[in-house]
Motif scaffolding. Structure first.
Motif, PDB file in Angstrom:
ATOM      1  N   PRO A   1     -39.597  36.016  -4.820  1.00 35.14           N
ATOM      2  CA  PRO A   1     -40.416  37.181  -4.505  1.00 35.14           C
ATOM      3  C   PRO A   1     -39.935  37.804  -3.200  1.00 35.14           C
ATOM      4  CG  PRO A   1     -41.562  35.206  -3.834  1.00 35.14           C
ATOM      5  CD  PRO A   1     -40.273  34.755  -4.477  1.00 35.14           C
ATOM      6  N   PRO A   2     -40.454  38.969  -2.808  1.00 38.22           N
ATOM      7  CA  PRO A   2     -40.051  39.556  -1.523  1.00 38.22           C
ATOM      8  C   PRO A   2     -40.336  38.608  -0.362  1.00 38.22           C
ATOM      9  CG  PRO A   2     -41.218  41.174  -2.845  1.00 38.22           C
ATOM     10  CD  PRO A   2     -41.360  39.860  -3.559  1.00 38.22           C
ATOM     11  N   ASP A   3     -39.475  38.695   0.657  1.00 40.52           N
ATOM     12  CA  ASP A   3     -39.645  37.870   1.853  1.00 40.52           C
ATOM     13  C   ASP A   3     -40.927  38.247   2.597  1.00 40.52           C
ATOM     14  OD1 ASP A   3     -37.117  36.733   1.370  1.00 40.52           O
ATOM     15  OD2 ASP A   3     -36.128  38.341   2.497  1.00 40.52           O
ATOM     16  N   ILE A   4     -41.437  37.280   3.351  1.00 44.27           N
ATOM     17  CA  ILE A   4     -42.606  37.488   4.192  1.00 44.27           C
ATOM     18  C   ILE A   4     -42.139  37.884   5.588  1.00 44.27           C
ATOM     19  CG2 ILE A   4     -44.662  36.405   5.165  1.00 44.27           C
ATOM     20  CD1 ILE A   4     -44.818  36.707   2.186  1.00 44.27           C
ATOM     21  N   PRO A   5     -42.685  38.948   6.194  1.00 43.12           N
ATOM     22  CA  PRO A   5     -42.316  39.294   7.575  1.00 43.12           C
ATOM     23  C   PRO A   5     -42.604  38.145   8.528  1.00 43.12           C
ATOM     24  CG  PRO A   5     -43.522  41.105   6.542  1.00 43.12           C
ATOM     25  CD  PRO A   5     -43.605  39.939   5.609  1.00 43.12           C
TER      26      PRO A   5
ATOM     27  N   VAL B   1     -44.956  36.932  13.014  1.00 40.18           N
ATOM     28  CA  VAL B   1     -45.935  35.876  13.238  1.00 40.18           C
ATOM     29  C   VAL B   1     -45.301  34.557  12.838  1.00 40.18           C
ATOM     30  CG1 VAL B   1     -47.799  37.488  12.709  1.00 40.18           C
ATOM     31  CG2 VAL B   1     -46.933  36.008  10.922  1.00 40.18           C
ATOM     32  N   VAL B   2     -45.950  33.466  13.201  1.00 41.91           N
ATOM     33  CA  VAL B   2     -45.445  32.154  12.809  1.00 41.91           C
ATOM     34  C   VAL B   2     -45.574  32.000  11.298  1.00 41.91           C
ATOM     35  CG1 VAL B   2     -45.791  29.673  13.006  1.00 41.91           C
ATOM     36  CG2 VAL B   2     -46.039  31.120  15.020  1.00 41.91           C
ATOM     37  N   ARG B   3     -44.468  31.684  10.638  1.00 42.99           N
ATOM     38  CA  ARG B   3     -44.460  31.398   9.209  1.00 42.99           C
ATOM     39  C   ARG B   3     -43.919  29.987   8.988  1.00 42.99           C
ATOM     40  NH1 ARG B   3     -47.701  35.196   6.855  1.00 42.99           N
ATOM     41  NH2 ARG B   3     -47.034  37.294   7.406  1.00 42.99           N
ATOM     42  N   THR B   4     -44.241  29.423   7.839  1.00 44.00           N
ATOM     43  CA  THR B   4     -43.822  28.062   7.555  1.00 44.00           C
ATOM     44  C   THR B   4     -43.227  27.956   6.161  1.00 44.00           C
ATOM     45  OG1 THR B   4     -45.583  27.165   8.957  1.00 44.00           O
ATOM     46  CG2 THR B   4     -44.549  25.653   7.394  1.00 44.00           C
ATOM     47  N   ILE B   5     -42.022  27.395   6.071  1.00 41.22           N
ATOM     48  CA  ILE B   5     -41.500  26.884   4.805  1.00 41.22           C
ATOM     49  C   ILE B   5     -41.928  25.431   4.743  1.00 41.22           C
ATOM     50  CG2 ILE B   5     -39.411  26.292   3.525  1.00 41.22           C
ATOM     51  CD1 ILE B   5     -38.086  28.758   4.745  1.00 41.22           C
TER      52      ILE B   5
ATOM     53  N   LEU C   1     -38.285  27.421  -2.395  1.00 45.73           N
ATOM     54  CA  LEU C   1     -39.310  26.987  -1.448  1.00 45.73           C
ATOM     55  C   LEU C   1     -39.428  28.073  -0.383  1.00 45.73           C
ATOM     56  CD1 LEU C   1     -38.771  23.138  -1.073  1.00 45.73           C
ATOM     57  CD2 LEU C   1     -40.850  24.312  -1.789  1.00 45.73           C
ATOM     58  N   PRO C   2     -40.307  29.048  -0.606  1.00 42.49           N
ATOM     59  CA  PRO C   2     -40.373  30.214   0.275  1.00 42.49           C
ATOM     60  C   PRO C   2     -41.289  29.983   1.468  1.00 42.49           C
ATOM     61  CG  PRO C   2     -41.907  30.497  -1.518  1.00 42.49           C
ATOM     62  CD  PRO C   2     -41.241  29.154  -1.728  1.00 42.49           C
ATOM     63  N   ALA C   3     -41.250  30.921   2.399  1.00 39.36           N
ATOM     64  CA  ALA C   3     -42.239  30.926   3.474  1.00 39.36           C
ATOM     65  C   ALA C   3     -43.612  31.253   2.901  1.00 39.36           C
ATOM     66  CB  ALA C   3     -41.846  31.953   4.526  1.00 39.36           C
ATOM     67  N   LEU C   4     -44.626  30.603   3.451  1.00 38.74           N
ATOM     68  CA  LEU C   4     -45.980  30.788   2.960  1.00 38.74           C
ATOM     69  C   LEU C   4     -46.624  32.005   3.617  1.00 38.74           C
ATOM     70  CD1 LEU C   4     -47.191  27.085   3.262  1.00 38.74           C
ATOM     71  CD2 LEU C   4     -46.263  28.215   1.231  1.00 38.74           C
ATOM     72  N   ASN C   5     -47.429  32.720   2.841  1.00 42.99           N
ATOM     73  CA  ASN C   5     -48.248  33.743   3.463  1.00 42.99           C
ATOM     74  C   ASN C   5     -49.586  33.144   3.863  1.00 42.99           C
ATOM     75  OD1 ASN C   5     -49.974  33.706   1.222  1.00 42.99           O
ATOM     76  ND2 ASN C   5     -49.427  35.753   0.524  1.00 42.99           N
ATOM     77  N   ALA C   6     -50.474  33.969   4.417  1.00 37.67           N
ATOM     78  CA  ALA C   6     -51.725  33.458   4.967  1.00 37.67           C
ATOM     79  C   ALA C   6     -52.713  33.028   3.899  1.00 37.67           C
ATOM     80  CB  ALA C   6     -52.363  34.531   5.849  1.00 37.67           C
TER      81      ALA C   6
ATOM     82  N   ALA D   1     -46.664  27.724  -6.707  1.00 39.87           N
ATOM     83  CA  ALA D   1     -47.385  28.002  -5.467  1.00 39.87           C
ATOM     84  C   ALA D   1     -48.871  27.724  -5.619  1.00 39.87           C
ATOM     85  CB  ALA D   1     -47.168  29.456  -5.055  1.00 39.87           C
ATOM     86  N   ALA D   2     -49.504  27.392  -4.497  1.00 44.20           N
ATOM     87  CA  ALA D   2     -50.962  27.318  -4.423  1.00 44.20           C
ATOM     88  C   ALA D   2     -51.488  28.666  -3.934  1.00 44.20           C
ATOM     89  CB  ALA D   2     -51.387  26.213  -3.468  1.00 44.20           C
ATOM     90  N   GLN D   3     -52.713  28.971  -4.315  1.00 43.67           N
ATOM     91  CA  GLN D   3     -53.346  30.181  -3.817  1.00 43.67           C
ATOM     92  C   GLN D   3     -54.804  29.897  -3.500  1.00 43.67           C
ATOM     93  OE1 GLN D   3     -52.916  33.198  -6.801  1.00 43.67           O
ATOM     94  NE2 GLN D   3     -54.196  32.166  -8.289  1.00 43.67           N
TER      95      GLN D   3
END
Length: 951
Positions: free
Chosen positions: A706-710, A713-717, A825-830, A944-946
């Protein structure tokens, strides 16, 4: 620890059959950014079709809750942009002179069928050299920004309203010095005139002329209008004539109705130490007013009805919070909806001069109602509730929760949840309470003056989850209370290297009642003819797998495209898919989750794919699905690992409610087959759901990105890996980084082992403008570590308007005959982390005897946080919604655990053919994901979890 074994399930079935049950719950609303810039809404009616925004193009020089002086010139470089809330038109830049300029205030008035009339206070020049000293002036456009003229107003100052928005007809209208008027006189300005030291009420006419309506003492204020925008409500002391000098004649300080001809009619006096914050004029000439009286005991906030020389107190509160007591006008301005809350129940009442204050509902659960929006029918109110979240590791609050309330009904039982990086000054920019429940889009401003925030919490334990498709979690966003989901990649085709692609669709009904879902195919252009819509019905609490969906549901021999899923109005579902190709040993495939239509990206909001090209041995396909109904176009730009900005460019067009695909991206854009690089997709029209599929040419294993997360802010893979796995696998993780900015950026990478208490290891990487970078086997080569670790990252330039360096990853192992198979394994959003009392849910795309499922749990707080492990409750539900297993497992702070082969390990055999995993931590900040692995090929899929919505 509680563990339900299969033998006990039969006896408990009657109790657990409706484990998902309860009344139809709310959902987590997905949304899309209207703009990637920090923006401030103009004063305008919330039901206007067009929304006027001041979009900042430079660094803000003033942030805070205090008023912003209109005449001080503090505004940062900005553009004035007109957005169409209906989505039928592209955003239109209407900046006066067409050049970035300071714009600190704006307003708009709109009549249906006519272009909006616009007002701006700005340092802009109408043409080069016209305003050489960049003086701030009021400009007017009678034609929606096509032309502008300078208003002949005296040197004066006013104040931008920065008060809490509690609803009512106008955004930023409360305490505003600018009010929206009539078609002939679209605006009324309250200006503090420098020459007279008085407050002047100035009419701004549609033809560009101005006229002083009245004057008042300099401690006066304009606090409201009547329904038609003709008469003004003044709190203060009117001055009989301009020639009266500094005196105020015989007029007393009070509340006055000022007519268009300038005459002032007294309603009542204003006691000493009393200020009026807002109000409105009724049709019979009285006025509702909110006032504050300051005394020895503190601030007494009241709602009053003023007229006939006196005041009637309707409600009062001592030292309240801003939303403990407030009022908004009824649809016809003849009465007031009054909201009271504090230490007791939340109470909504209706006040009319004839009937007095009549309670509409009382809610003992004490929802923190923060705004009310009244429909023109007078029969519906949109209730906006603030839901605070526990703050761990600098997390911010997220809200609001929304419900449409029908007059005469009990208090809302459930709310849809819209989670944003909200600030105090947030508001609906466009909303119609009469139609929003049927799906009309809304625009909401999070009020975020800054891009700096940290991963938040999540909602609670039931209802339809969502939000995992959200890219930007701040700013002005577009969404809908009506759910429509797009599953982007579906196929029944023969592909390269002997592949035969099929898609299974998985649907979940979170409610106890059955729900009907319409399924529409949004085809790729090579489809010969249109395919009729299909429909499926989901039983209460059930999960349904539609195998080979294009064949079984649409009876296609061959085809591809996206699926549009539309549940009944007022209902919601959860959806995912599995697209795969079979081999004699088993299958290789990918899981692709559903994306809400209102998470599609629009013009002016580019998205990136750091893993656009994976290098030799891979081919990349790009998918774009139009969700606007008018067709979509986007430009494609490749950036190479050598920071070569000319690695390749092209265009992508998707037909209206259709999908388009670019196969072999490198070849299509003229890049060498061996190239690694990143892709920037810049929409030019329409709203689009975009994704990238990277396919290993040897194994045919696909990975959906999917599109990358900006990353300002702190992001986590959650996991990068250098470790051996089952069946001889040796898993490694490659990192892909991309700098979309025009300048050099530095990204800070912080690695923390899942299994040890060692401190985070930091690595700083500097990327040139538009540079792409690939780090093979990153945990070992960049950090010298083995095992499994989480990776946190953030761009050091907090004011980066580009969104910061983007980072994603792919974890893989070599195939037995060459090539690789692996998972994203992407960066997680909020929306993919949960705190205490909150839940995450994972809808599994496959199960049963051909698969095994691993569950990963990762704690996300910073490395300097210490304490005992977090208890995490895990629940497993089968395809019927029956709870099959429940247990708790400890999760170390800042660490991670993986529960391998969850179902066999828990005595559940092969597990359900379709199922749901719910994760509920007792504290901390927990992320989760599942890897579903084909037992024949050992190929894993990332699931992914949501967030799960609250009751």
């Amino acid at each position: 620890m509680t563990h339900f074994r299969p033998g006990r399930i039969a006896a408990l079935a009657s109790l657990l059959l409706l484990a998902f049950a309860g009344p139809a719950a709310g959902r987590v609303i997905s949304y899309a950014p209207l703009t990637g810039r920090s923006a401030t809404p103009a004063v305008q009616k919330r039901t206007n079709r067009h929304a006027l925004l001041i979009e900042q193009t430079g660094v803000q020089t003033f942030i805070g809750g205090a008023p912003l002086c209109l005449s001080c010139g503090w505004a940062s470089p900005s553009r004035l942009v007109l957005h169409d809330s209906s989505g039928l038109e592209e955003p239109r830049d209407v900046t006066p002179g067409g050049v970035d300029a300071g714009i600190d205030f704006a307003a708009a008035r709109e009549d249906a069928g006519h272009p909006p009339v616009l007002l701006a206070h700005t340092a802009a020049s109408l043409f080069t050299g016209e305003n050489p000293t960049s003086q701030f002036r009021f400009l007017l456009s009678p034609d929606g920004g096509a032309t502008w003229s300078v208003l002949a107003l005296p040197a004066a100052g006013a104040y931008v309203p920065m008060s809490v928005d509690v609803g009512g007809p106008f955004v930023r209208g409360r305490n505003s010095s600018i009010r929206v008027g009539t078609a002939e006189v679209p605006f009324l300005l309250a200006l503090f005139e420098q020459d007279t030291q008085h407050l002047g009420l100035w009419d701004v006419f549609a033809n560009g002329s101005v006229k002083r309506r009245a004057s008042a003492s300099n401690d006066s204020s304009l606090i409201g209008m009547d329904l038609d925008g003709r008469r003004a409500l003044l709190a203060g002391t009117p001055i009989p004539s301009q020639g009266a000098g500094p005196g105020v004649g015989n007029a007393a300080r009070g509340l006055y109705v000022v007519s268009p001809d300038g005459t002032a009619q007294a309603l009542s006096d204003l006691p000493a130490n009393t200020s009026s914050s807002d109000g409105w004029i009724t049709s019979d000439g009285r006025a509702y007013v909110e006032a504050d009286t300051y005394g020895l005991s503190g601030n007494r906030h009241t709602v009053l009805l003023a007229g006939n020389g006196g005041q009637t107190e309707i409600a009062a509160a001592l030292n309240p919070n801003p939303t403990d007591l407030f009022a908004v006008p009824t649809a016809d301005f003849s009465g007031a909806w009054v909201l009271q809350r504090g230490t007791g129940p939340t109470v909504l009442s209706l006040h009319t001069p004839a009937a007095g204050l009549v309670e509409a509902w009382r809610d003992v659960t004490r929802p923190e109602v923060e705004a009310l929006h009244v429909g023109a029918s007078g029969q519906r109110l949109l209730v906006q509730v603030h839901r605070p979240r526990p703050q761990v590791d600098q997390r911010v609050f997220r809200d609001p929760a929304l419900a449409v309330w029908q007059v005469g009904k009990p208090a809302p039982a459930s709310y849809d949840e819209l989670f944003l990086n909200e600030q105090t000054i947030k508001a609906f920019v466009h909303v119609d309470p009469d139609t929003v429940g049927q799906g009309e889009p809304f625009l909401f401003d999070s009020g975020s003056p800054s891009l700096v925030f940290f991963p938040p919490g999540a909602p609670g334990p039931s209802g339809a989850g969502g939000g995992a498709d959200v890219i930007q979690e701040w700013g002005v966003v577009r969404g809908s209370l009506k759910q429509r989901l797009v599953v982007p990649a579906n196929a029944r085709v023969d592909g390269a290297n002997g592949s035969r692609w099929r898609t299974d669709l998985v649907l979940r009904n979170p409610d106890p009642e059955p729900v009907a879902v319409t399924v529409r195919l949004l085809p790729n252009p090579d489809m010969a003819s249109a395919v009729p819509d299909a429909s499926v019905t989901l039983s209460g609490g059930a999960i349904l797998t539609v195998s080979d969906v294009l064949g079984s549901l649409f009876h296609l021999e061959s085809g591809s495209g996206a699926l549009l899923l539309t549940p009944e109005t007022g209902r919601s579902i959860v959806a995912t898919s599995r697209t795969f190709t079979s081999t004699p040993a088993g299958s290789y495939g990918m899981s692709v989750g559903a994306v809400d239509v209102f998470a599609g990206i629009g013009a002016g909001f580019p998205v990136s794919f750091a893993a656009g090209l994976l290098g030799p041995g891979f081919r990349t396909n790009v998918l774009a699905t139009d969700v606007s109904g008018r067709g979509a176009r986007a430009s494609l730009s490749l950036s190479a690992d050598t920071a070569d900005p000319t690695a390749g460019t092209g265009l992508l067009a998707a037909p209206a409610w259709g999908q388009s695909q670019v196969n072999d991206l490198a070849g299509a854009l003229g890049a060498p087959f061996w190239r690694t690089g990143s892709l920037l997709v810049t929409p030019q029209s329409g709203e689009t759901v975009v994704g990238v599929i990277a396919i290993d040419g040897t194994t045919n294993d696909p990975t959906y990105f999917p599109p990358d997360i900006p990353a300002t802010v702190v992001r986590t893979i959650p996991a990068i890996v250098h470790a051996d796995g089952a069946h001889g696998a040796a898993f490694r993780s490659d990192l892909y980084l991309f700098n979309p900015a025009d300048g050099i950026r530095t990204v800070r990478l912080l690695v923390k082992s899942w299994s040890s208490n060692e401190a985070e290891q930091t690595l700083l990487l500097t990327l040139l403008p538009h540079e792409s970078k690939t780090i093979r086997d990153a945990l070992f080569t960049a950090f010298g570590r083995t095992g499994v670790a989480r990776l946190r990252f953030q761009t050091d330039n907090f004011a980066d308007v580009s969104g910061g360096v983007r980072v994603t990853s792919r974890t893989y192992t070599a195939g037995p005959s060459g090539g690789t198979y692996g998972l994203l394994l992407p960066a997680l959003n909020a929306f993919q982390s949960a705190g205490g009392g909150e839940s995450l849910e994972i809808l599994l795309p496959a199960g049963g005897s051909g698969f095994r499922t691993n569950l990963a749990l990762v704690e996300l707080t910073t490395s300097f946080v210490s304490g005992p492990p977090v208890a995490v409750r895990v629940e497993v539900f089968d395809e019927h919604g029956i709870l099959r297993d429940r247990f708790e497992t400890p999760l170390p702070l800042t660490g991670g655990v993986q529960i391998d082969d969850l179902f066999h390990g828990r005595g559940l055999g092969d597990g359900p053919p379709a199922g749901l995993i719910r994760i509920s931590p007792a504290g901390g900040l927990v992320a989760a994901y599942a890897s579903v692995i084909d037992n024949g090929t050992n190929d894993p899929m990332y699931v992914a979890a949501q967030l799960a919505a609250k009751d």
